[in-house]
Motif scaffolding. Sequence first.
Motif, PDB file in Angstrom:
ATOM      1  N   LYS A  61      24.295 -14.925  53.912  1.00 40.66           N
ATOM      2  CA  LYS A  61      25.121 -15.942  53.273  1.00 40.66           C
ATOM      3  C   LYS A  61      24.550 -16.248  51.895  1.00 40.66           C
ATOM      4  O   LYS A  61      23.360 -16.508  51.746  1.00 40.66           O
ATOM      5  N   ARG A  62      25.423 -16.199  50.893  1.00 34.45           N
ATOM      6  CA  ARG A  62      25.000 -16.452  49.507  1.00 34.45           C
ATOM      7  C   ARG A  62      26.021 -17.332  48.812  1.00 34.45           C
ATOM      8  O   ARG A  62      27.190 -17.362  49.173  1.00 34.45           O
ATOM      9  N   ARG A  63      25.573 -17.982  47.776  1.00 31.97           N
ATOM     10  CA  ARG A  63      26.445 -18.819  46.969  1.00 31.97           C
ATOM     11  C   ARG A  63      27.300 -17.927  46.074  1.00 31.97           C
ATOM     12  O   ARG A  63      26.816 -16.967  45.484  1.00 31.97           O
ATOM     13  N   LEU A  64      28.592 -18.241  45.992  1.00 32.39           N
ATOM     14  CA  LEU A  64      29.508 -17.472  45.165  1.00 32.39           C
ATOM     15  C   LEU A  64      29.402 -17.917  43.711  1.00 32.39           C
ATOM     16  O   LEU A  64      29.059 -19.060  43.418  1.00 32.39           O
ATOM     17  N   ALA A  65      29.715 -17.043  42.781  1.00 30.84           N
ATOM     18  CA  ALA A  65      29.675 -17.367  41.355  1.00 30.84           C
ATOM     19  C   ALA A  65      30.771 -18.370  41.003  1.00 30.84           C
ATOM     20  O   ALA A  65      30.611 -19.172  40.083  1.00 30.84           O
ATOM     21  N   TYR A  66      31.877 -18.312  41.725  1.00 26.64           N
ATOM     22  CA  TYR A  66      32.989 -19.243  41.525  1.00 26.64           C
ATOM     23  C   TYR A  66      33.679 -19.430  42.875  1.00 26.64           C
ATOM     24  O   TYR A  66      33.606 -18.556  43.740  1.00 26.64           O
ATOM     25  N   PRO A  67      34.333 -20.559  43.087  1.00 25.77           N
ATOM     26  CA  PRO A  67      34.985 -20.786  44.381  1.00 25.77           C
ATOM     27  C   PRO A  67      36.111 -19.790  44.639  1.00 25.77           C
ATOM     28  O   PRO A  67      36.887 -19.458  43.750  1.00 25.77           O
ATOM     29  N   ILE A  68      36.155 -19.294  45.869  1.00 29.04           N
ATOM     30  CA  ILE A  68      37.218 -18.398  46.317  1.00 29.04           C
ATOM     31  C   ILE A  68      37.863 -19.060  47.528  1.00 29.04           C
ATOM     32  O   ILE A  68      37.192 -19.292  48.532  1.00 29.04           O
ATOM     33  N   ALA A  69      39.146 -19.371  47.419  1.00 29.62           N
ATOM     34  CA  ALA A  69      39.891 -20.024  48.502  1.00 29.62           C
ATOM     35  C   ALA A  69      39.150 -21.275  48.984  1.00 29.62           C
ATOM     36  O   ALA A  69      39.004 -21.501  50.183  1.00 29.62           O
ATOM     37  N   LYS A  70      38.646 -22.048  48.045  1.00 28.54           N
ATOM     38  CA  LYS A  70      37.924 -23.307  48.291  1.00 28.54           C
ATOM     39  C   LYS A  70      36.576 -23.125  48.988  1.00 28.54           C
ATOM     40  O   LYS A  70      35.996 -24.079  49.473  1.00 28.54           O
ATOM     41  N   HIS A  71      36.064 -21.891  49.039  1.00 32.31           N
ATOM     42  CA  HIS A  71      34.744 -21.626  49.611  1.00 32.31           C
ATOM     43  C   HIS A  71      33.747 -21.467  48.471  1.00 32.31           C
ATOM     44  O   HIS A  71      34.021 -20.769  47.489  1.00 32.31           O
ATOM     45  N   LYS A  72      32.573 -22.093  48.609  1.00 29.07           N
ATOM     46  CA  LYS A  72      31.520 -21.975  47.599  1.00 29.07           C
ATOM     47  C   LYS A  72      30.439 -20.992  48.025  1.00 29.07           C
ATOM     48  O   LYS A  72      29.596 -20.616  47.226  1.00 29.07           O
ATOM     49  N   GLU A  73      30.453 -20.589  49.297  1.00 26.76           N
ATOM     50  CA  GLU A  73      29.512 -19.613  49.833  1.00 26.76           C
ATOM     51  C   GLU A  73      30.287 -18.541  50.579  1.00 26.76           C
ATOM     52  O   GLU A  73      31.457 -18.738  50.923  1.00 26.76           O
ATOM     53  N   GLY A  74      29.616 -17.425  50.834  1.00 27.16           N
ATOM     54  CA  GLY A  74      30.240 -16.357  51.591  1.00 27.16           C
ATOM     55  C   GLY A  74      29.190 -15.477  52.240  1.00 27.16           C
ATOM     56  O   GLY A  74      28.032 -15.458  51.810  1.00 27.16           O
ATOM     57  N   ILE A  75      29.564 -14.762  53.282  1.00 25.72           N
ATOM     58  CA  ILE A  75      28.665 -13.836  53.970  1.00 25.72           C
ATOM     59  C   ILE A  75      28.962 -12.446  53.428  1.00 25.72           C
ATOM     60  O   ILE A  75      30.057 -11.911  53.606  1.00 25.72           O
ATOM     61  N   TYR A  76      27.982 -11.867  52.744  1.00 27.00           N
ATOM     62  CA  TYR A  76      28.142 -10.562  52.095  1.00 27.00           C
ATOM     63  C   TYR A  76      27.787  -9.437  53.067  1.00 27.00           C
ATOM     64  O   TYR A  76      26.775  -9.498  53.761  1.00 27.00           O
TER      65      TYR A  76
END
Length: 122
Positions: free
Chosen positions: A48-63
């Motif tokens: 799980k890492r912080r995204l550079a910009y929000p995607i679909a109101k998510h600020k983090e994502g599992i890469y």
Amino acid sequence: MTQQPYYETMYILRPDIPEEEVESHLTKYRDILVETGADVLDNQMRGKRRLAYPIAKHKEGIYVQLSHNGDGQQVAVLEKAMRLSEDVIRYLTVKQDGPLPAPRVVPGSEPATQSETVETPA
């Protein structure tokens, strides 16, 4: 020496899905590639890492990074499955022309080395 091209697919899963579901996604996309005749070279969960910009109101994502080899037809099938999944918020497939990735050694599955099998005299 000619180097065979391969593909790397990086996809980002929603951060709020449980770990068991993450594992099912890893298996699902690997199985899709195998069914289309591709060879899965590597399948790594980057965490799980912080995204550079929000995607679909998510600020983090599992890469997740998936390296595979094939004729290129499998990419459309894989990306269609990712596009239809609500858990995948982004994906990107890139054709690589460099050397194939080295196989990753999973801890606990390493073969015993000689230093571990040699008995010392008492």
